[in-house]
Design a protein around this motif. Structure first.
Motif, PDB file in Angstrom:
ATOM      1  N   ASP A 109      -0.109  -5.813  -7.689  1.00  0.00           N
ATOM      2  CA  ASP A 109      -1.145  -5.100  -6.947  1.00  0.00           C
ATOM      3  C   ASP A 109      -2.419  -4.931  -7.783  1.00  0.00           C
ATOM      4  O   ASP A 109      -3.526  -4.969  -7.246  1.00  0.00           O
ATOM      5  CB  ASP A 109      -0.638  -3.714  -6.522  1.00  0.00           C
ATOM      6  N   LYS A 159      -4.723 -15.069   4.255  1.00  0.00           N
ATOM      7  CA  LYS A 159      -5.986 -15.463   3.636  1.00  0.00           C
ATOM      8  C   LYS A 159      -5.766 -15.891   2.181  1.00  0.00           C
ATOM      9  O   LYS A 159      -6.355 -16.864   1.702  1.00  0.00           O
ATOM     10  CB  LYS A 159      -6.970 -14.286   3.696  1.00  0.00           C
ATOM     11  N   GLU A 160      -4.899 -15.166   1.483  1.00  0.00           N
ATOM     12  CA  GLU A 160      -4.612 -15.480   0.077  1.00  0.00           C
ATOM     13  C   GLU A 160      -3.982 -16.868  -0.051  1.00  0.00           C
ATOM     14  O   GLU A 160      -4.323 -17.635  -0.961  1.00  0.00           O
ATOM     15  CB  GLU A 160      -3.671 -14.419  -0.502  1.00  0.00           C
ATOM     16  N   ARG A 192       4.825 -11.442  -0.936  1.00  0.00           N
ATOM     17  CA  ARG A 192       4.547 -10.047  -1.267  1.00  0.00           C
ATOM     18  C   ARG A 192       5.716  -9.173  -0.833  1.00  0.00           C
ATOM     19  O   ARG A 192       6.333  -9.411   0.214  1.00  0.00           O
ATOM     20  CB  ARG A 192       3.285  -9.554  -0.543  1.00  0.00           C
ATOM     21  N   ARG A 240      -4.174 -10.399   5.221  1.00  0.00           N
ATOM     22  CA  ARG A 240      -4.587 -10.528   3.821  1.00  0.00           C
ATOM     23  C   ARG A 240      -3.760 -11.598   3.101  1.00  0.00           C
ATOM     24  O   ARG A 240      -4.291 -12.421   2.347  1.00  0.00           O
ATOM     25  CB  ARG A 240      -4.423  -9.184   3.118  1.00  0.00           C
ATOM     26  N   ASP A 255      -3.054  -5.899   9.013  1.00  0.00           N
ATOM     27  CA  ASP A 255      -3.963  -6.139   7.883  1.00  0.00           C
ATOM     28  C   ASP A 255      -3.230  -6.772   6.707  1.00  0.00           C
ATOM     29  O   ASP A 255      -3.774  -7.647   6.022  1.00  0.00           O
ATOM     30  CB  ASP A 255      -4.620  -4.824   7.433  1.00  0.00           C
ATOM     31  N   ASP A 256      -1.976  -6.321   6.456  1.00  0.00           N
ATOM     32  CA  ASP A 256      -1.185  -6.910   5.377  1.00  0.00           C
ATOM     33  C   ASP A 256      -0.971  -8.405   5.618  1.00  0.00           C
ATOM     34  O   ASP A 256      -1.153  -9.238   4.718  1.00  0.00           O
ATOM     35  CB  ASP A 256       0.190  -6.230   5.275  1.00  0.00           C
TER      36      ASP A 256
END
Length: 713
Positions: free
Chosen positions: A158, A517-518, A502, A514, A510-511
């Motif tokens: 994180d 996108k990563e 993750r 994200r 949103d998680d």
């Protein structure tokens, strides 16, 4: 002609191939000895193979638009214990820091019998975290013999700032360094640190090899970016290898199955890459190779790798005899015994031979060989037996001198007082036992039916092993096109791939967005053209892991390998899975790239007293590869603009989700050529978040085909 070059660095030979970028046909192939002991290491052999390939195929360096290689160097380093001592620099805070101090202290790891990866460990509290103290700790680790560092902090996935500072200061002191956040984004400090330690241990040697190879490629005048094969079947740039060399282990088997998938269009199958000493076995399900966390020295890591299981049976496997009986085939091979195969020798050299028993490498038991009047010895191998029985055909790479095979088996049979044909079958059965045990377990692990299962052989020794295995298992067989160079072909045709994981217990929209996108950014950074990138998001609710798999093509690799099939041909492909054929087969839906085919087949139940009609849905791409197979599934059609508000009513209609809180079924959404996989997600809100993310930016009027089936076990 623009070409793609793939190079596979094996333990004995380095193979290179050139592939026509327009047709994906093989242009040429070469083989040179692997240069383990050259000053430049294996890099010397890579360049030798490349130069020989370009010269023999008359290819100008300006026409090489893609260059990649797979390597056994990382795997061999672990097997041989040829690794650097690793200094672990751990940090944490307070009481939680005490646990981190224990979890990050990875003891010496036994990589192979008597061969260890050694470590040195230091810990400082974050209250003492400053440049002066950090440098002092680095010096302590260095004085304790550490050649490379790994930084470890509990929640660096994180917030990696402290790990990055440790890395930067170490590198400023000319000490190679890595960190746990670079190898995995999952919680679990012990396993993440262990993975980081393994990664760090091969960092110095791999960086040296990569630098030498990259420099030599540039000197050769090749402008194409050098890519390296990963253990999950994708490729990555050399810059990524410099930080995560551990991803290159097992890249040889990964390359082989990648090549087979390109050429053979397998939906459900077992791929066996057969060499001279061992066979690598992997499973293909719904057109994808099964992936698991890699294990090194008996320790699980956080490295996503093809689930490859190695068996000590191959074309060169020798025959072990005790008290006049065949007791085992392999793991000793003609290559290890340094003997020529009888089947590839002149029959005149064998006619006067007698049986002798040989021991190599401190074998406790004896293996049979032939010795002629001049004292020359020849190994009786599995390839000899398979040629004798006719399983190896003339167009197979393993085809040899049929007269020599006959002489070898007859001499052995006389010595053992047995019928040659029965003895040959007995030998094949002994060899098959080992492979079948692994195959049956893999079919069970991945819940794969034998209906429509194809056994695919790759590697030079495949015809000596695979045909008899397929016969024993009762499944269809294919020997891959250009099987002897299937690994470098897989390297040349590989896609760029990145996996981001993750640890999240209840991921929000949103998680998911994200992480998606990563993965997209990571695959572009690894060398993919942005316009070709696709990302698949998976939610593993049992382990609280969200996984995003990004794939993309390197420049110019946009062409499909096969032609598009008609609906009738697609239906025929599905029908081939069954024996007897289904009573009914029809296309019930489709996107512009995927066909949804339903079959109806009667099955007898209760000792044949009852008939039940079984419905199966197959999702098939335009080249005939079955990408998904689901029993008793419902098919519904929506559009992007209404998928969010209509999916819930469909669930209620199909499985009664709203009645008593029934478990969410396996759900798949088809759009274009994509399959959005929501299986494994146990919470409806997560399904809806995943669907919203995956359909974001699509044309509102585009069709979405929904497949809903019973949850997989």
């Amino acid at each position: 002609m623009k070409v793609r070059v793939g190079i596979d660095v094996g333990g004995t030979f380095t193979d290179a191939v050139a592939i026509d970028n327009n047709t994906y046909e093989l242009v040429g192939k070469v083989k040179v000895p692997t240069t383990h002991y050259a000053k430049e290491g294996v890099a010397a052999g890579i360049i030798q193979a490349l130069e020989k390939l370009l010269k023999e195929c008359k290819i100008d360096v300006s026409d090489v638009i893609f260059l990649a290689h797979g390597t056994t160097q990382a795997t061999n380093a672990f097997l041989e214990g040829d690794v650097a001592k690793v200094g672990i620099f751990a940090t944490g805070t307070g009481l939680e820091g005490n646990k981190a101090k224990v979890d990050s202290n990875i003891e010496d790891i036994e990589l192979a019998k008597g061969r260890f990866l050694t470590t040195s460990h230091r810990y400082i509290d974050n209250t003492d975290f400053n440049n002066e103290n950090i440098i002092n700790v680095i010096r302590e680790l260095q004085n304790d013999g550490a050649e490379v560092l790994v930084a470890s902090e509990p929640y660096s996935v994180d917030d990696p700032r402290r790990e990055k500072i440790i890395m930067e200061l170490a590198q400023g002191l000319n000490i190679p360094a890595t960190a746990t956040h670079e190898v995995s984004k999952l919680y679990g400090l012990k396993k993440r640190t262990r993975t980081g330690v393994l990664n760090a241990s091969i960092l110095p040697k791999m960086i040296q090899t990569i630098n030498m190879t990259e420099s030599s490629v540039k000197k050769a005048g090749i402008k194409a970016k050098l890519m390296i094969m990963r253990c999950d079947g994708g490729v990555m740039s050399v810059d990524e290898v410099r930080s995560r060399p551990i991803l290159t282990m097992l890249s040889g088997p990964a390359a082989g199955v990648a090549g087979a998938l390109m050429y053979e269009k397998v939906s459900n199958g077992i791929f066996l890459e057969v060499g001279g000493t061992s066979t690598d076995i992997s499973v293909i399900k719904n057109g994808k190779v099964m992936i698991n966390y890699a294990e090194i020295g008996g320790h699980k890591t956080y490295v996503n790798s093809l689930d490859v299981r190695t068996v000590g049976i191959a074309g060169g496997s020798m025959i072990k005899v005790e008290d006049g009986k065949v007791v085992e085939v392999g793991p000793r091979s003609a290559h290890i015994a340094n003997l020529p195969y009888a089947v590839y020798s002149d029959s005149n050299d064998l006619k006067t031979s007698k049986i002798v028993y040989v021991k190599t490498n401190n074998d406790t038991n004896t293996y049979v060989a032939l010795e002629n009047g001049e004292g020359n010895r020849f190994a009786i191998t599995l390839a000899c037996v398979a040629n004798y029985l006719g399983y190896v055909k003339e167009d197979h790479y393993a085809y040899g001198n049929q007269e020599s095979a006959k002489i070898a088996l007859e001499i052995l049979a006389r010595a053992l007082e047995k019928d040659p044909h029965k003895l040959a079958i007995e030998i094949l059965d002994k060899a098959a036992e080992k492979n079948l045990q692994v195959i049956e377990q893999m079919l069970k692990d991945y819940q794969i039916d034998k209906d429509g299962l194809v056994m695919v052989g790759g590697g030079g020794g495949s015809a000596a092993v695979v045909p008899y295995l397929a016969e024993k298992l009762g499944v269809n067989l294919t020997i891959s096109k250009n099987s002897e160079v299937i690994s470098p072909i897989g390297v040349a045709l590989a896609m760029v791939q990145e996996v981001v994981e993750r640890s999240i217990s209840s991921p929000t929209e949103d998680d998911i967005l994200r992480i998606r996108k990563e993965a997209e950014e990571a695959v572009i950074r690894a060398g993919a053209e942005p316009s070709t990138v696709e990302v698949q998001v998976e939610v593993d609710a049992q382990r609280n892991v969200v996984r995003a798999i990004g794939t993309g093509a390197t420049e110019l690799r946009t062409k499909e390998l096969g032609r598009s099939l008609s609906t009738k041909e697609i239906e025929e492909k599905v029908a081939e899975l069954y024996n007897p054929k289904p009573e009914k087969i029809e296309e019930v839906e489709k996107t512009n790239e995927l066909h949804v085919i339903q079959t109806m087949k009667s099955e007898k139940r209760l000792f044949g007293l009852m008939n039940k009609t079984k419905s199966t849905i197959h999702v098939v791409d335009k080249e005939g590869v079955i990408k998904l197979r689901k029993n008793e599934a419902a098919v519904k059609t929506l559009h992007v603009k209404n998928v969010s508000n209509k999916l819930m009513p469909i669930l209620e209609e199909v499985v009664g989700y709203g009645d008593g809180g029934m478990m969410v079924p396996d759900i798949y959404l088809l759009h274009g050529k994509r399959i959005i996989d929501c299986s494994g997600v146990i919470d409806l809100s997560q399904v809806m978040a995943l669907v919203k993310v995956e359909t974001q930016g699509l044309n509102p009027d585009d069709k979405i085909v929904v497949i809903i089936g019973k949850r997989s076990a």
